[in-house]
Design a protein around this motif. Structure first.
Motif, short mmCIF file in Angstrom:
data_model
loop_
_atom_site.label_atom_id
_atom_site.label_comp_id
_atom_site.label_asym_id
_atom_site.label_seq_id
_atom_site.Cartn_x
_atom_site.Cartn_y
_atom_site.Cartn_z
N PHE A 1 0.83 -1.20 0.00
CA PHE A 1 0.00 0.00 0.00
C PHE A 1 0.86 1.25 0.00
CE2 PHE A 1 0.56 -0.98 4.53
CZ PHE A 1 0.93 0.25 5.06
N GLU A 2 0.26 2.32 -0.51
CA GLU A 2 0.97 3.59 -0.60
C GLU A 2 -0.05 4.72 -0.68
OE1 GLU A 2 2.35 5.78 -4.31
OE2 GLU A 2 4.08 4.50 -3.83
N ASN A 3 -0.10 5.54 0.36
CA ASN A 3 -0.94 6.74 0.36
C ASN A 3 -2.38 6.46 -0.09
OD1 ASN A 3 1.18 8.47 1.25
ND2 ASN A 3 2.02 8.40 -0.83
N GLY A 4 -2.97 5.44 0.51
CA GLY A 4 -4.36 5.13 0.23
C GLY A 4 -4.60 4.24 -0.96
N ALA A 5 -3.53 3.88 -1.69
CA ALA A 5 -3.66 3.01 -2.87
C ALA A 5 -3.06 1.64 -2.58
CB ALA A 5 -2.96 3.63 -4.08
N LEU A 6 -3.63 0.62 -3.21
CA LEU A 6 -3.10 -0.74 -3.12
C LEU A 6 -2.51 -1.13 -4.48
CD1 LEU A 6 -6.07 -2.47 -1.23
CD2 LEU A 6 -3.90 -1.68 -0.25
N PHE A 7 -1.41 -1.86 -4.44
CA PHE A 7 -0.77 -2.28 -5.68
C PHE A 7 -0.30 -3.72 -5.58
CE2 PHE A 7 0.09 2.34 -5.58
CZ PHE A 7 -0.58 2.70 -6.74
N LYS A 8 -0.36 -4.41 -6.73
CA LYS A 8 0.24 -5.73 -6.83
C LYS A 8 1.67 -5.57 -7.36
CE LYS A 8 -3.85 -8.62 -7.51
NZ LYS A 8 -4.49 -9.66 -8.37
N VAL A 9 2.60 -6.21 -6.68
CA VAL A 9 3.99 -6.18 -7.15
C VAL A 9 4.49 -7.61 -7.30
CG1 VAL A 9 4.56 -3.91 -6.20
CG2 VAL A 9 4.85 -5.94 -4.77
N ASN A 10 5.40 -7.78 -8.24
CA ASN A 10 6.02 -9.07 -8.49
C ASN A 10 7.51 -8.88 -8.22
OD1 ASN A 10 7.38 -11.27 -9.77
ND2 ASN A 10 5.58 -11.65 -11.02
N LEU A 11 8.00 -9.47 -7.14
CA LEU A 11 9.36 -9.19 -6.69
C LEU A 11 10.41 -10.06 -7.35
CD1 LEU A 11 8.69 -8.77 -2.86
CD2 LEU A 11 8.49 -7.08 -4.69
N LYS A 12 9.99 -11.13 -8.04
CA LYS A 12 10.96 -12.10 -8.52
C LYS A 12 11.10 -12.17 -10.04
CE LYS A 12 10.49 -15.19 -4.53
NZ LYS A 12 10.20 -16.58 -4.09
N ASP A 13 10.03 -11.93 -10.78
CA ASP A 13 10.04 -12.26 -12.20
C ASP A 13 10.69 -11.23 -13.10
OD1 ASP A 13 8.74 -14.50 -11.42
OD2 ASP A 13 6.82 -14.03 -12.35
N TYR A 14 10.80 -9.99 -12.63
CA TYR A 14 11.33 -8.91 -13.45
C TYR A 14 12.41 -8.16 -12.67
CZ TYR A 14 6.96 -9.73 -15.96
OH TYR A 14 5.92 -10.31 -16.64
N LEU A 15 13.27 -7.47 -13.41
CA LEU A 15 14.28 -6.65 -12.73
C LEU A 15 13.61 -5.57 -11.90
CD1 LEU A 15 17.08 -6.32 -15.42
CD2 LEU A 15 17.15 -7.62 -13.30
N ASP A 16 12.50 -5.01 -12.41
CA ASP A 16 11.70 -4.08 -11.63
C ASP A 16 10.44 -4.78 -11.15
OD1 ASP A 16 13.06 -1.54 -11.41
OD2 ASP A 16 12.91 -1.44 -13.59
N THR A 17 9.83 -4.24 -10.13
CA THR A 17 8.80 -4.97 -9.39
C THR A 17 7.37 -4.63 -9.80
OG1 THR A 17 8.69 -3.26 -7.68
CG2 THR A 17 10.32 -5.03 -7.38
N GLY A 18 7.18 -3.56 -10.57
CA GLY A 18 5.83 -3.11 -10.91
C GLY A 18 5.47 -1.80 -10.22
N LEU A 19 6.38 -1.29 -9.37
CA LEU A 19 6.13 -0.03 -8.67
C LEU A 19 7.46 0.69 -8.47
CD1 LEU A 19 3.87 1.64 -7.26
CD2 LEU A 19 4.59 0.55 -5.12
N PHE A 20 7.61 1.84 -9.14
CA PHE A 20 8.83 2.63 -9.00
C PHE A 20 8.74 3.45 -7.72
CE2 PHE A 20 8.71 2.45 -13.82
CZ PHE A 20 9.63 1.43 -13.89
N LEU A 21 9.53 3.08 -6.72
CA LEU A 21 9.42 3.71 -5.41
C LEU A 21 9.86 5.17 -5.42
CD1 LEU A 21 10.59 0.84 -3.02
CD2 LEU A 21 8.34 1.28 -4.02
N ASP A 22 10.76 5.53 -6.33
CA ASP A 22 11.23 6.92 -6.35
C ASP A 22 10.15 7.89 -6.85
OD1 ASP A 22 11.88 5.52 -8.94
OD2 ASP A 22 12.37 7.58 -9.54
N HIS A 23 9.05 7.38 -7.41
CA HIS A 23 7.97 8.24 -7.90
C HIS A 23 6.80 8.33 -6.92
CE1 HIS A 23 9.14 9.87 -11.67
NE2 HIS A 23 9.36 8.70 -12.26
N ARG A 24 7.05 8.01 -5.66
CA ARG A 24 5.98 8.04 -4.67
C ARG A 24 5.38 9.45 -4.55
NH1 ARG A 24 8.89 7.28 -0.48
NH2 ARG A 24 9.15 5.05 -0.90
#
Length: 700
Positions: free
Chosen positions: A502-525
């Motif tokens: 979760f992030e600021n009221g939003a929920l997201f699905k992330v995939n931590l293993k299959d890709y170099l990136d996870t599905g959520l760029f943390l620096d763009h919070r």
């Protein structure tokens, strides 16, 4: 006497010399690194082929001489009377090893020798034998060492480690001759009355080779292909006599041999291989977790094992705790045993907290390994407190975690960065996603040796569970180099394992293993928050949308409509899942398309457009290549055409050297505000160039 060259894997030449002295006691032997020169009769060569458990090949020397140019290769090969070794109806192949200043191409060297052989047959018989790279009748070996060439006939045909009982292998198999070397170096081969155990047997090579030893079965009995079979000087009667004698030497073992594995699939494979080798009845198989393996055996014996190496660094996070648990179990239940473990990752064995007695260097295929011997006496099996090694990384990470706890109190997220190459020698980024950690190892500088970088990474992996209290199974390791374009989205696994954050009221699905990136760029919070704040009642367009996290925040901010565009079907589907996760329904549109082409042809107007393009892309789905520095003005120009009066563009990218042309944007009727500093979250302040961000507002 004839001269033979007996080859072996690196590290086995000393053992091979001892073995050959036993097999051929009347021969003359001279050891060299990785080989033994043997002066003996043809019967002795047959004995080595049949009985050697350590040799790779048996080569009969035919010719040698100095080499000063390419023609010398031809002359040395032509000195051999080839028709006395094979005929025109036979097939042959030439293997060439070694180079020098004059001969720097092994294929060229093999060709010159092949030409000499073929020309000789053509001259004498007006016809020539054929070349066959698969199962040739005759295999010729040429070995160039400095300025000397030696030519040999391969008596073995294929490497002698191929015993022909393995139908398949498991992951990271140990070769048969290496398994025998392990059994010899462990001490078990001289104490075969004691039990032998391999608790992680895989495809069963170690226990099968142990059973062959214990039953005195010649390792070459199962082979049906020999390099001498079609050799015209082959002494078939001698060979058959040796075969008959070898069969008479077989006896029932008096020792107990145990094989165990947690994987039922490879255990079935081990049983099949044991059956093929005719030793199934001599081995007791079991299916248990090695960390809780029990053996109803009162008499201590020998553990000889090829455990997982963690050769792929991403495995280390899971293997470290396994070895810690196994070490604790060994100390409780296998006191007074001997143990020999093969590894290419010495740091893994150190997790067991045992003192090694001796180490040997071995090559398992092309992999440099160590065979580590332990004596599990009372002193070695004393419980030792696992203390966290205090180093610069541990100290820095501990400080970062304390700082993060204070900062997180003012945040509404469970995904953030806790370490970002703060120390150059520990060159990783560590991100927290709920109760998971993702460790991204950046490529080490060229001046840092590979073994040093690997050791430091192991220190990180070993420290993380203790410092962060995160379950080792929830630590994911990725090796990352600087990527161009959408290479950062490439697949590296196929687990399809998603977790929710979760992030600021939003929920997201992330995939931590299959890709170099996870599905959520943390620096763009913060950037996503900014979009949410600006979206109320507006028509919003999200280009290069990836998994749609910005679109979700726009919808949560009360956008009138949200259009999400990305070239990948995978990410468009992922974006839809994120919308469903947040129970968002309304005027939300998803487009799978090349963003550049789509935008250039699009006519709809928007109040807010978010653009975060890749730095570079040459995807086959695009009509041309994309370079953000070269092409961004054309992209912005197309975006302005789709922008309502007083509308705005939030433009971002992560090219470190990117330069924005404010004058050119002014000509497009845009006012420019640099938001880079205010959109970089506190957990990314160590890396202020993680992204650039500007607000481009269309002037009335």
């Amino acid at each position: 006497m004839l001269e033979f060259l007996i080859t072996a894997a690196k590290g086995l030449d000393e053992l091979l010399l001892e073995e050959l002295s036993s097999i051929c006691p009347d021969s003359q032997l001279k050891s060299k690194p990785g080989q033994v020169i043997m002066f003996a009769e043809i019967e002795d060569a047959y004995k080595v082929c049949l009985w050697s458990r350590l040799a790779n090949r048996v080569l009969l020397k035919l010719s040698d001489g100095p080499v000063s140019d390419a023609e010398d290769l031809y002359k040395i090969a032509d000195k051999v009377n080839w028709p006395t070794h094979f005929g025109t109806k036979n097939t042959f192949v030439v293997d060439f090893n070694g180079t020098n200043q004059q001969i720097n191409n092994t294929q060229f060297g093999a060709l010159k020798i092949k030409d000499a052989i073929v020309d000789q047959f053509t001259t004498f018989f007006d016809e020539r034998p054929s070349i066959s790279k698969i199962a040739p009748d005759i295999r010729v070996h040429a070995r160039l060492w400095r300025d000397n060439l030696s030519i040999y006939l391969d008596m073995s045909g294929r490497s002698l480690h191929q015993r022909h009982y393995r139908s398949k292998t498991g992951l990271a198999p140990v070769k048969e001759h290496i398994a025998c070397a392990m059994l010899i170096r462990s001490g078990w081969s001289k104490n075969q009355h004691l039990p032998l155990l391999d608790p992680m047997c895989g495809s069963g090579t170690i226990v099968i080779e142990g059973a062959l030893m214990a039953a005195n079965i010649a390792p070459g009995l199962k082979r049906d292909y020999w390099g001498f079979s079609q050799w015209q000087q082959h002494e078939e009667s001698i060979w058959q006599a040796l075969i008959s004698h070898a069969k008479q030497q077989i006896s029932k073992p008096q020792t107990k041999i145990y094989a165990n594995d947690i994987d039922l699939g490879v255990l079935a494979l081990a049983k099949e291989n044991a059956h093929n080798a005719d030793v199934f009845d001599f081995i007791q198989f079991s299916h248990q977790d090695v960390s809780h393996f029990k053996l109803e055996e009162l008499e201590p014996g020998y553990i000889v094992c090829n455990p997982p190496y963690g050769e792929r660094l991403s495995d280390s996070a899971q293997l470290f705790p396994l070895f810690q648990q196994w070490g604790a179990w060994i100390k409780q239940h296998f006191v007074d045993w001997h143990m020999s473990l093969l590894t290419s990752n010495r740091d893994l064995l150190r997790q067991m907290k045992l003192n090694a007695k001796k180490e040997y260097q071995l090559m398992n295929g092309k992999l440099e390994c160590q065979l580590v011997n332990y004596v599990l006496d009372q002193q070695n099996c004393q419980a030792r407190e696992v203390k966290l090694i205090q180093n610069d990384f541990v100290n820095r990470l501990t400080k970062n975690l304390v700082r993060s706890k204070k900062w997180l109190k003012s945040q509404n997220t469970n995904c953030y960065r806790i370490y970002d190459a703060d120390l150059p020698e520990y060159n990783v980024a560590i991100d927290c996603y709920a109760d998971w950690l993702v460790v991204q190892e950046y490529a080490a500088p060229k001046d840092v040796p590979e073994h040093v970088a690997k050791r430091r990474l192991h220190e990180i992996i070993a420290a993380l569970p203790q410092v962060t209290k995160v379950n080792p199974d929830h630590i994911v390791l990725k090796v990352r180099e600087q990527q161009k374009g959408k290479n950062q989205y490439q697949k590296v696994a196929q687990t399809r394992q998603m977790i929710e954050v979760f992030e600021n009221g939003a929920l997201f699905k992330v995939n931590l293993k299959d890709y170099l990136d996870t599905g959520l760029f943390l620096d763009h919070r913060i950037t996503r928050q900014l979009v949410q704040q600006k979206s109320k009642g507006k028509d919003v367009l999200n280009l290069f949308a990836y998994t749609g996290s910005v679109s979700v925040h726009a919808a949560l901010g009360g956008a009138k409509s949200v259009t999400t565009v990305d070239m990948s079907n995978t990410y468009i589907d992922w974006a839809k899942e994120n919308f469903q996760l947040n129970k968002l329904q309304g005027a939300y549109h998803f487009e799978q398309a090349d963003c550049l082409t789509w935008l250039g042809q699009h006519k709809q107007k928007y109040d807010l457009i978010f653009i975060d393009p890749p730095s570079f892309s040459n995807s086959k789905r695009m009509e041309s290549t994309w370079d953000v520095q070269r092409d961004y003005l054309d992209l912005v120009k197309d975006a302005v055409a789709c922008l309502n009066t007083n509308g705005s563009i939030l433009f971002s990218n992560n090219l470190r050297q990117f330069k924005l042309d404010e004058a050119a944007l002014g000509d497009l009727g845009l006012a420019v505000s640099d938001l880079t500093k205010q959109t970089i979250p506190e957990d990314f302040q160590r890396n202020p160039k993680i992204h650039h961000c500007w607000l481009l507002t269309k002037e009335s």
